[in-house]
Design a protein around this motif. Structure first.
Motif, PDB file in Angstrom:
ATOM      1  N   SER A   1       0.702   6.734  -6.989  1.00 35.91           N
ATOM      2  CA  SER A   1      -0.479   7.545  -7.291  1.00 35.91           C
ATOM      3  C   SER A   1      -0.155   9.034  -7.200  1.00 35.91           C
ATOM      4  N   LYS A   2       0.602   9.427  -6.174  1.00 36.20           N
ATOM      5  CA  LYS A   2       0.983  10.833  -6.026  1.00 36.20           C
ATOM      6  C   LYS A   2       1.904  11.281  -7.155  1.00 36.20           C
TER       7      LYS A   2
ATOM      8  N   ASP B   1      -3.566   0.875  -7.382  1.00 34.93           N
ATOM      9  CA  ASP B   1      -4.312   0.206  -6.323  1.00 34.93           C
ATOM     10  C   ASP B   1      -3.475  -0.918  -5.731  1.00 34.93           C
ATOM     11  N   THR B   2      -3.891  -1.392  -4.576  1.00 40.01           N
ATOM     12  CA  THR B   2      -3.209  -2.497  -3.905  1.00 40.01           C
ATOM     13  C   THR B   2      -3.930  -3.807  -4.199  1.00 40.01           C
TER      14      THR B   2
ATOM     15  N   GLU C   1       0.488   4.340  -2.819  1.00 36.23           N
ATOM     16  CA  GLU C   1       0.286   5.763  -2.531  1.00 36.23           C
ATOM     17  C   GLU C   1       1.343   6.621  -3.207  1.00 36.23           C
TER      18      GLU C   1
ATOM     19  N   PRO D   1       0.804  -1.224   0.000  1.00 39.48           N
ATOM     20  CA  PRO D   1       0.000   0.000   0.000  1.00 39.48           C
ATOM     21  C   PRO D   1       0.840   1.279   0.000  1.00 39.48           C
ATOM     22  N   ALA D   2       1.994   1.248   0.627  1.00 36.91           N
ATOM     23  CA  ALA D   2       2.831   2.447   0.676  1.00 36.91           C
ATOM     24  C   ALA D   2       3.298   2.835  -0.715  1.00 36.91           C
TER      25      ALA D   2
END
Length: 262
Positions: free
Chosen positions: A133-134, A140-141, A130, A126-127
């Motif tokens: 995405s930024k 997505d995870t 993120e 998940p890290a």
């Protein structure tokens, strides 16, 4: 950022010292023929094809990188990759990016989140989802990565088979050929389920439930799309690797895929 390359790509990068796009945008990079084993990289991104990964595993194993993310099509179990770099460093992902090199220059298009039904970039961490995405790559995870990759292989193998045939003869598939490839698609989905995996994501699971005539029509129409000849020009190597792994997983349940192997 450092790019590790070889051959003609290495020579091109050493000359330019940058990733250059077809729009003449430049992203300066350091270039190397080998992975520096001492530097504690935050992330090493491995984007080779599956049949090339064995060559780089020793360097990855001895690297001081904090995390190693593999990104390529595979049907094979992920255990050996995880074992090679250590479970604490292992990450897997798959990019939703259309990309190709034209005379050494990168042409790429990131699939936006508005087309999430088509596919988004996915990763197991998940890290990193993120961070990507930024950075402008909607991500997505996916925790069930093995199921996702095997489902993806079941879908893309028929597409690759179609593209290879289109490229070789310069025309679309016949209805009979489209039906045979559609049966290969159905066999791939059945194989995924027989190995204990869910067909995932849900939109792909719907594809697996379509009646054979609709799937046949879809492949017949797809074979007439202009992009197929270009895709087939990349050669049959990746399709062969995926089919071989599918056959190795269940020889008795992959006869159709064996017969379609380019």
């Amino acid at each position: 950022m450092t790019v590790v390359a070889r051959g003609a790509r290495l020579a091109w990068l050493e000359k330019e010292r940058a990733i250059v796009t077809t729009e003449e945008q430049r992203a300066p990079v350091e270039v190397s023929a080998t992975l520096d084993a001492i530097t504690p990289w935050d992330l090493v991104l491995v984007t080779v094809l599956e049949h090339q990964v064995d060559e780089v595993l020793p360097a990855l194993r001895h690297s001081a990188a904090k995390q190693v993310m593999f990104m390529f099509n595979t049907f094979a179990p992920l255990d050996r990759l995880r074992d090679a770099v250590g479970a604490h460093r292992f990450v897997f992902g798959f990019p939703a990016i259309f990309a190709e090199f034209k005379d050494g220059k990168l042409k790429a298009q990131v699939i936006p989140r508005s087309l999430a039904a088509l596919q988004l970039t996915i990763v197991t961490d998940p890290a990193w989802a993120e961070i990507f995405s930024k950075a402008g790559i909607p991500t997505d995870t996916q925790t069930e990565m093995h199921s996702w990759l095997r489902t993806h292989a079941a879908v893309v193998v028929p597409v690759m088979i179609t593209a290879t045939r289109v490229h070789e003869r310069g025309s679309g598939l016949s209805w009979k050929e489209s039906h045979e490839v559609a049966l290969g698609l159905a066999e791939g989905f059945a194989l995924v389920r027989s190995l204990g995996h869910l067909v995932t994501p849900s939109n792909v699971a719907v594809l697996g439930k379509l009646p054979a005539p609709l799937t046949t029509l879809g492949l017949w129409l797809l074979s007439r799309h202009p992009m197929m000849a270009s895709l087939g020009g990349k050669g049959p190597g990746e399709a062969r690797t995926l089919i071989d792994a599918m056959v190795a997983a269940a020889p008795a349940r992959s006869a159709r895929l064996q017969s379609l192997r380019p």
